[in-house]
Design an enzyme around this catalytic site. Structure first.
Site, PDB file in Angstrom:
ATOM      1  N   ASP A 152       0.805  -1.210   0.000  1.00 49.18           N
ATOM      2  CA  ASP A 152       0.000   0.000   0.000  1.00 49.18           C
ATOM      3  C   ASP A 152       0.848   1.275   0.000  1.00 49.18           C
ATOM      4  O   ASP A 152       0.474   2.258  -0.641  1.00 49.18           O
ATOM      5  CB  ASP A 152      -0.950   0.002   1.194  1.00 49.18           C
ATOM      6  N   GLY A 153       1.981   1.274   0.677  1.00 47.69           N
ATOM      7  CA  GLY A 153       2.848   2.451   0.684  1.00 47.69           C
ATOM      8  C   GLY A 153       3.390   2.755  -0.704  1.00 47.69           C
ATOM      9  O   GLY A 153       3.393   3.908  -1.148  1.00 47.69           O
TER      10      GLY A 153
END
Length: 109
Positions: free
Chosen positions: A51-52
């Protein structure tokens, strides 16, 4: 959606997390006749990470309007669409134009 002729790649910051994923992406692109380019010239941005990494790629593509497709190599993968085990099959479908763009809300500063 139209098929993809040019794809860009955004990678997780730690190469050991990805293993041979970059080579797998390149093989899938070659098999589909997709040219790998910088994200400014792409029809689709593919993210290999979590997700980052996905958030970083989404931020970069905000002004270009280029769709971003995430392949989960992180822990959660809430923002990604493809699991790492389905990398080749998912990319083949996306490169053939079998994907849907989902607009995400953003905040302006």
């Amino acid at each position: 959606m139209p098929s993809v002729s040019r794809a860009a790649l955004v990678l997780h910051g730690k190469p050991d997390v990805l293993g041979d994923a970059k080579a797998r992406f390149e093989a899938a692109a070659k098999a589909a006749g997709v040219e790998v380019v910088d994200d400014g010239d792409a029809d689709l941005v593919v993210v290999l990470g979590g997700d980052g990494t996905m958030l970083r790629a989404l931020k970069r593509s905000l002004e270009t309007g280029v769709p971003v497709l995430g392949v989960n190599f992180g822990r959660v993968g809430f923002l990604t669409a493809i699991d790492e085990a389905d990398l080749e099959a998912g990319l083949a479908r996306a490169f053939a134009g079998d994907y849907r763009v989902v607009e995400l809300p953003t905040l302006e500063s």
